[in-house]
Design a protein around this motif. Structure first.
Motif, short mmCIF file in Angstrom:
data_model
loop_
_atom_site.label_atom_id
_atom_site.label_comp_id
_atom_site.label_asym_id
_atom_site.label_seq_id
_atom_site.Cartn_x
_atom_site.Cartn_y
_atom_site.Cartn_z
N LEU A 100 7.48 -62.90 37.77
CA LEU A 100 6.96 -64.04 37.02
C LEU A 100 6.18 -64.97 37.94
O LEU A 100 6.58 -65.20 39.09
CB LEU A 100 8.13 -64.83 36.40
CG LEU A 100 9.06 -64.03 35.47
CD1 LEU A 100 10.25 -64.89 35.05
CD2 LEU A 100 8.30 -63.53 34.24
N PHE A 101 5.10 -65.50 37.39
CA PHE A 101 4.31 -66.48 38.15
C PHE A 101 4.08 -67.70 37.27
O PHE A 101 3.75 -67.57 36.08
CB PHE A 101 2.94 -65.91 38.55
CG PHE A 101 2.06 -66.92 39.26
CD1 PHE A 101 2.14 -67.09 40.63
CD2 PHE A 101 1.18 -67.73 38.54
CE1 PHE A 101 1.35 -68.03 41.29
CE2 PHE A 101 0.38 -68.67 39.19
CZ PHE A 101 0.46 -68.82 40.57
N ALA A 102 4.25 -68.88 37.83
CA ALA A 102 3.95 -70.10 37.07
C ALA A 102 3.47 -71.17 38.04
O ALA A 102 3.66 -71.06 39.25
CB ALA A 102 5.20 -70.58 36.34
N THR A 103 2.85 -72.17 37.47
CA THR A 103 2.32 -73.24 38.31
C THR A 103 3.16 -74.51 38.18
O THR A 103 2.96 -75.45 38.93
CB THR A 103 0.88 -73.57 37.91
OG1 THR A 103 0.85 -73.81 36.50
CG2 THR A 103 -0.04 -72.41 38.23
N LYS A 104 4.05 -74.52 37.20
CA LYS A 104 4.92 -75.68 37.03
C LYS A 104 6.34 -75.19 36.81
O LYS A 104 6.54 -74.11 36.24
CB LYS A 104 4.53 -76.47 35.78
CG LYS A 104 3.12 -76.96 35.73
CD LYS A 104 2.96 -77.86 34.48
CE LYS A 104 1.51 -78.05 34.13
NZ LYS A 104 0.96 -77.03 33.25
N ILE A 105 7.32 -76.00 37.17
CA ILE A 105 8.72 -75.60 36.99
C ILE A 105 9.01 -75.37 35.51
O ILE A 105 9.69 -74.41 35.14
CB ILE A 105 9.65 -76.67 37.59
CG1 ILE A 105 9.52 -76.58 39.11
CG2 ILE A 105 11.10 -76.43 37.14
CD1 ILE A 105 10.55 -77.25 39.92
N GLU A 106 8.48 -76.23 34.64
CA GLU A 106 8.74 -76.08 33.19
C GLU A 106 8.26 -74.72 32.69
O GLU A 106 8.87 -74.12 31.82
CB GLU A 106 8.05 -77.18 32.37
CG GLU A 106 8.33 -78.61 32.78
CD GLU A 106 7.48 -79.02 33.98
OE1 GLU A 106 6.27 -79.17 33.79
OE2 GLU A 106 8.02 -79.18 35.09
N GLU A 107 7.14 -74.27 33.25
CA GLU A 107 6.63 -72.96 32.83
C GLU A 107 7.56 -71.85 33.29
O GLU A 107 7.84 -70.92 32.55
CB GLU A 107 5.25 -72.72 33.47
CG GLU A 107 4.10 -73.15 32.59
CD GLU A 107 2.75 -72.86 33.25
OE1 GLU A 107 1.79 -73.51 32.85
OE2 GLU A 107 2.66 -71.99 34.16
N PHE A 108 8.05 -71.97 34.53
CA PHE A 108 9.00 -70.97 35.03
C PHE A 108 10.23 -70.93 34.11
O PHE A 108 10.74 -69.86 33.78
CB PHE A 108 9.44 -71.29 36.47
CG PHE A 108 8.67 -70.52 37.52
CD1 PHE A 108 8.71 -69.13 37.56
CD2 PHE A 108 7.92 -71.18 38.49
CE1 PHE A 108 8.01 -68.41 38.53
CE2 PHE A 108 7.21 -70.47 39.46
CZ PHE A 108 7.26 -69.08 39.48
N ILE A 109 10.69 -72.09 33.69
CA ILE A 109 11.89 -72.15 32.84
C ILE A 109 11.61 -71.43 31.51
O ILE A 109 12.43 -70.65 31.03
CB ILE A 109 12.30 -73.62 32.61
CG1 ILE A 109 12.85 -74.18 33.94
CG2 ILE A 109 13.33 -73.75 31.49
CD1 ILE A 109 13.14 -75.65 33.93
N TYR A 110 10.44 -71.68 30.95
CA TYR A 110 10.07 -71.04 29.69
C TYR A 110 10.06 -69.51 29.87
O TYR A 110 10.61 -68.77 29.06
CB TYR A 110 8.70 -71.53 29.22
CG TYR A 110 8.32 -71.01 27.86
CD1 TYR A 110 8.72 -71.68 26.70
CD2 TYR A 110 7.59 -69.83 27.72
CE1 TYR A 110 8.39 -71.17 25.44
CE2 TYR A 110 7.26 -69.33 26.48
CZ TYR A 110 7.65 -70.00 25.34
OH TYR A 110 7.34 -69.50 24.11
#
Ligand SMILES: Cc1cc2nc3c(=O)[nH]c(=O)nc-3n(C[C@H](O)[C@H](O)[C@H](O)COP(=O)(O)O)c2cc1C
Length: 306
Positions: A100-110
Motif C-alpha cells: 500500500l502507498f499513501a501520502t497521508k495517514i488518513e489514506e493509509f488508514i482507509y
C-alpha cells in the motif's frame, strides 16, 4: 536434507524468494510468478485513487539494470481491492503480500481498513516510492517520525496480519528509520526500494529517455547499496528483513542473506532472465548449502556480522 522452507513473521514459505512489488503491474498477472515457483508474491502498490502513472516511456533498461518512473500506476483501492480479493481466493497456496502507498495517514488508514478483511498473508507499507516526489513531495517514510507514526496507526488496525515497512535507500540513515518502524510495532522490514532518482540521456534524441525525465534505478548495479542497507538495518533491529535490490544470481542471494535478509526479493532480474530465475536460484542455493553443509538458511542469516 537441505531445506529452503522459511518462516517469516510466522508465515511459512516453501522458499525464501519473493517477487517484489511493482515488477508486475496487473493483479491477475502476478500468477506467473507463483507458477514459476516463487516463495511469495508482493502485489503492485495500491493507492487510494486510481493512477494512470507517469508519461511514457516509464521503464528503460541499461547495462547494469533498469530505470523506471512508473509512478504507481494502479487501479485504486475500490477496483484494486476487488481484484486482490479474487487473487487471494484463487492463490491460497502461496503467501500474498499486499503493498500500500499513501501520502497521508488518513489514506493509509482507509486502505488498511479495506485490505485487512481480505486476509492477505502480509501487508507491506511502501514508505519509499521515489517516482512521485514531484507530485507529493518526499515520501512520508523518508523521515523517521512520520514512518513510525504510519506504522503505529496501521498496526492498530491490522490485527494478526504482519506489517512490513518498505524503506528507501535514498536517506542519510536507513537504520534510524528501520528502528523507528520497529519501535512503532512493524513486524518486519523490506529493503530496498529503487535508488536515485537517476537519469539516462538518449544521445541521439538528445534528451532524457524517460517521459518523467528521472526515475528509480533497480537491478544488478544497485546490489552493493542494497547489501549495505540490509547489513545496517540488521544491526539496528531484531525484526526480520526482506532483502532486495539487484539480486540476479545465487551468489547475490547468499550475500543478501549473510547481510541479514531472511527473505530475498528478486525483481528486475526477472525481466532479463524470465520467471524461471526462481527455479534456478532455488536449485543453485541448494547446491551451495550441500557443499557448505548448511542445513537451514536461518543458520547463515546475518552471519557476515559475526
Ligand atoms: C518497474 C518497477 C516498478 C516498481 N514499482 C514498485 C511499487 O509499486 N511499489 C514498491 O514498493 N516498489 C516498487 N518497485 C521497486 C521494487 O519492488 C524493488 O524494491 C526494487 O526494484 C529493487 O529490487 P530489484 O533490483 O530486484 O528489482 C518497482 C520496481 C520496478 C523496476
Amino acid at each position: 536434507m537441505n531445506d529452503l522452507t522459511t518462516n517469516f513473521c510466522g508465515v511459512i514459505l516453501t522458499n525464501p524468494f519473493v517477487l517484489p512489488s511493482g515488477i508486475i503491474t496487473e493483479i491477475p498477472e502476478h500468477k506467473r510468478a507463483i507458477e514459476a515457483g516463487v516463495g511469495a508474491v508482493t502485489l503492485k502498490s495500491l493507492t487510494y485513487h486510481k493512477r494512470e502513472g507517469n508519461p511514457i516511456p516509464r521503464v528503460w533498461r541499461y547495462d547494469c539494470g533498469m530505470i523506471n518512473s512508473v509512478g504507481l500506476r494502479n487501479a485504486g483501492i475500490e477496483k484494486g481491492s476487488e481484484e486482490i480479493a479474487k487473487f487471494i481466493e484463487e492463490n491460497k497456496k502461496i503467501p500474498v503480500i499486499v503493498s500500500l502507498f499513501a501520502t497521508k495517514i488518513e489514506e493509509f488508514i482507509y486502505l488498511i481498513d479495506k485490505i485487512v478483511p481480505l486476509e492477505p498473508a502480509i501487508i507491506e507499507l511502501n514508505l519509499s516510492c521515489p517516482n512521485v516526489d514531484d507530485e507529493f513531495g518526499k515520501p512520508l517514510g523518508m523521515e523517521r517520525g512520520a514512518a513510525g507514526q504510519i506504522v503505529k496507526e496501521v498496526k492498530k488496525r491490522s490485527f494478526k496480519i504482519p506489517v512490513l515497512a518498505k524503506l528507501s535507500p535514498n536517506v542519510t540513515n536507513i537504520s534510524e528509520i528501520a528502528k523507528s518502524c520497529e519501535h512503532a510495532g512493524a513486524d518486519g522490514i523490506a529493503a530496498i526500494n529503487t535508488v536515485g532518482p537517476g537519469m539516462i540521456i538518449d544521445i541521439n534524441k538528445k534528451k532524457p529517455v524517460l517521459g518523467a525525465i528521472k526515475g528509480g534505478v533497480s537491478g544488478q548495479g544497485i546490489l552493493p547499496i542494497a547489501v549495505r542497507c540490509v547489513y545496517e538495518i540488521y544491526e539496528a533491529v531484531k525484526i526480520p528483513i526482506i532483502g532486495m535490490g539487484g539480486v540476479s544470481k545465487w551468489q547475490d542471494a547468499v550475500e543478501m542473506i549473510m547481510a541479514g535478509g531472511t527473505l530475498i526479493g528478486v525483481g528486475t532480474a526477472t525481466y532479463s532472465k524470465g520467471m524461471r530465475i526462481y527455479e534456478e536460484l532455488k536449485k543453485d542455493l541448494i547446491i551451495y548449502m550441500q557443499k557448505q553443509n548448511i542445513k537451514n538458511l536461518k543458520d547463515i542469516v546475518g552471519i557476515a556480522h559475526h
